[in-house]
Design an enzyme around this catalytic site. Structure first.
Site, PDB file in Angstrom:
ATOM      1  CG  HIS A 121       0.531 -12.709  15.038  1.00  0.00           C
ATOM      2  ND1 HIS A 121       0.174 -11.455  14.595  1.00  0.00           N
ATOM      3  CD2 HIS A 121      -0.097 -13.585  14.230  1.00  0.00           C
ATOM      4  CE1 HIS A 121      -0.632 -11.588  13.547  1.00  0.00           C
ATOM      5  NE2 HIS A 121      -0.818 -12.865  13.302  1.00  0.00           N
ATOM      6  CD  GLU A 122       0.665 -17.280  14.206  1.00  0.00           C
ATOM      7  OE1 GLU A 122      -0.560 -17.505  14.154  1.00  0.00           O
ATOM      8  OE2 GLU A 122       1.268 -16.657  13.312  1.00  0.00           O
TER       9      GLU A 122
ATOM     10  CG  HIS B 206      -4.383 -15.848  14.948  1.00  0.00           C
ATOM     11  ND1 HIS B 206      -5.395 -15.131  14.378  1.00  0.00           N
ATOM     12  CD2 HIS B 206      -3.250 -15.488  14.290  1.00  0.00           C
ATOM     13  CE1 HIS B 206      -4.895 -14.360  13.398  1.00  0.00           C
ATOM     14  NE2 HIS B 206      -3.592 -14.547  13.338  1.00  0.00           N
TER      15      HIS B 206
ATOM     16  CD  GLU C 277      -3.544 -10.927  11.203  1.00  0.00           C
ATOM     17  OE1 GLU C 277      -3.926 -12.108  11.276  1.00  0.00           O
ATOM     18  OE2 GLU C 277      -2.349 -10.614  11.123  1.00  0.00           O
TER      19      GLU C 277
HETATM   20 ZN    ZN Z   1      -2.280 -13.569  11.933  1.00  0.00          ZN
END
Ligand code: ZN
Length: 554
Positions: free
Chosen positions: A317-318, A321, A347
């Site tokens: 997830h990170e 980003h 996101e």
């Molecule tokens: Zn996030």
């Protein structure tokens, strides 16, 4: 898309970025800190403008890049606070950060910025809002107006209340006593209404608050997409809950040595395109990503030796980003055209790599042999399909940050609908816990026995972050629409993932989304990339396609 105060869910809550810091964060399980880009080159003379307006534009750019240097420094202090800072260093760190926040605010609201922007508004440089100079001028104007419209007294009271609110929230949560939090929440809501009035809006008060996190988004459009989503999700969640098929979750709870999780997580993040020469991965309590400079993007994760998915999916997830931050145009760092569009678009990138890619069967066709080799003791006897089902377990649960891909958006909807009702004055704060329970019963079929695991579970409202929650779901909606379009453009993505080929998708995202910076507002960018307006359809298609076979649904 500017800063808010955030302190995560730890008790040693300090202000990470002031209301004025040029950075933003998401809360809860995953954080994202996006600082402004610090640049290396001047804007350069622009063929479109005359000499005077070119000079003014350069002055404006230089100023924006100076603010970005301060903001990136502030973000670095925030990253350090969450990863390295000794326990007793918090007080002085809070002083440092609050000093920088003040400095940044003074710079951002300096009267000459307004004069430069007024002069440039009628120049050739601003004529096309989608040109680099046009987009910079439009966005800097928007940010300047938002900051200068708020009376100083209101800014100060909101900043103070956000600290007090977080303290009251921590205590109330510990004691499972909503009443301790109620007075400060009532005051916060009154001030947010004042803030909306000061910023200005047409008809819908919530628009003014949403705009802070999702510039240009309108409540009515967001509500339409989210309501459509809810109508489809509630029966889907109920059908899954009634299915007799259940994954064996025990197989994820073997022994996964932390050093090996770290190694494996890095392999996955690098494979999907996170560049470790321009970034790092460290350990923290509440994972986040911080963009600290054009070639300095910090990922964080947390490890549990008895549960692999926690660290692994946080890392993916990170990294999503981080890949976005690394793909922003380096030469525009510090200017809007070198910045991320919005929290929702940010996101969408993290959710795509975490869920659409990282939780796909194809991804594990490629990575499961390596996982078995790495975690032989825990996964040696597990099959790919058993593992794939377990990492896609869906069940209604109480805590948003621990929820799965299907139920997650219902958690967000509860909060969005309640904060709208609170701000509109349709729901008195004293009735909030009851309304919370009722919505969880209605949407998820469960009820929290406590307020600590109910209405008090998130930090957002305590720090005044109203208008933030829907961006989580916007991220999922955009992710689904982008992913569908990538499949149309690139062909069989699953076949590529199964071969370990992730660069075609990353390059597609880089060209269509990352390299554009803030040139277009989120809705327009979405329309340009997919040809479709924001809608819940693609996400529902994705969820049905994935979970119908897994749970044997009709
Ligand atoms: Zn996030």
């Amino acid at each position: 898309m500017r800063g808010i105060a955030g302190a995560g869910q730890n008790d040693r809550a300090i202000l990470l970025t002031g209301q004025d810091g040029r950075s933003m964060q998401s809360y809860g399980n995953h954080f994202v800190i996006i600082s402004s880009r610090v640049g290396w080159s001047y804007c350069g003379p622009n063929a479109m403008g005359n000499k005077k307006s070119n000079e003014t534009y350069e002055q404006l750019c230089r100023h924006a890049r100076e603010v970005a240097i301060l903001s990136a420094t502030q973000s670095l202090l925030g990253w350090d606070e969450r990863t390295m800072l000794p326990a007793s260093g918090g007080d002085y760190r809070a002083e440092q950060m609050s000093y920088l926040a003040g400095l940044i605010h003074r710079k951002q609201t300096a009267p000459e910025v307004g004069e430069w922007l007024s002069e440039l508004a009628s120049s050739e440089l601003a004529a096309d809002p989608a040109s680099e100079s046009g987009a910079d001028i439009v966005n800097l104007r928007r940010d300047f107006d938002r900051k200068t419209k708020l009376p100083q007294a209101l800014v100060e009271e909101l900043a103070k209340l956000s600290v007090l609110g977080q303290q009251a929230w921590v205590e109330a949560r510990k004691a499972n006593d909503f009443e301790r939090f109620r007075p400060v929440l009532e005051r916060t809501i009154a001030l947010k209404r004042e803030e909306a009035a000061a910023v200005g809006y047409e008809g819908e008060l919530y628009d003014a608050l949403l705009d802070e996190f999702e510039p240009g988004a309108k409540t009515a459009e967001v509500a339409k997409a989210l309501t459509g989503l809810r109508e489809q999700l509630v029966p889907l969640v109920a059908a899954i809950a009634q299915s007799s098929r259940r994954p064996n979750m025990e197989l994820l709870k073997g022994r996964f040595p932390i050093a090996l999780q770290d190694q494996f997580g890095r392999r996955c993040a690098a494979a999907i395109g996170f560049d470790f020469a321009k970034g790092r991965l460290d350990t923290t309590n509440h994972p986040f990503c911080a963009g600290l400079g054009p070639c300095d993007v910090r990922l964080t994760t947390r490890y549990d030796e008895r549960f692999l998915p926690g660290s692994l999916f946080s890392t993916l997830h990170e990294a999503g980003h981080g890949i976005y931050d690394q793909g922003l145009p380096r030469e525009r760092y510090g200017l809007p055209t070198g910045e991320a569009v919005s929290l929702g678009i940010h996101e969408s990138q993290s959710r795509m790599w975490e869920n659409f890619v990282g939780r796909s069967r194809a991804f594990w066709q490629h990575f499961f042999p390596l996982a078995q080799q790495t975690f032989g003791e825990a996964l040696g006897r597990v099959s790919l399909d058993e593992f794939y089902f377990a990492i896609n377990d869906v069940r209604p649960s109480l805590i948003r940050t621990e929820s799965d891909e299907v139920t997650y958006n219902l958690h967000v909807l509860v909060r969005f609908e309640l904060e709208l009702a609170l701000l509109h004055g349709d729901l008195p704060v004293r009735e909030l816990p009851g309304a919370w329970h009722a919505k969880y019963r209605e949407y998820l079929g469960i009820e929290s026995p406590t307020d600590a695991d109910g209405v008090l579970q998130d930090v957002h409202w305590s720090s005044g972050a109203f208008g933030y929650f829907p961006t989580y779901s916007l991220g999922n909606l955009y992710a689904a629409q982008f992913f569908e379009q990538a499949g149309r453009d690139l062909g069989d993505l699953d076949a590529m993932f199964a071969r370990g080929e992730f660069m075609p998708l990353r390059e597609w995202l880089r060209t269509r989304i990352h390299s554009e910076g803030r040139r277009y507002p989120a809705a327009k960018l979405g329309l340009r990339v997919t040809g479709q307006p924001l809608s819940h359809d693609a996400l529902i298609r994705h969820l049905r396609r994935k979970f119908t076979p897994l749970y044997g649904l009709k």
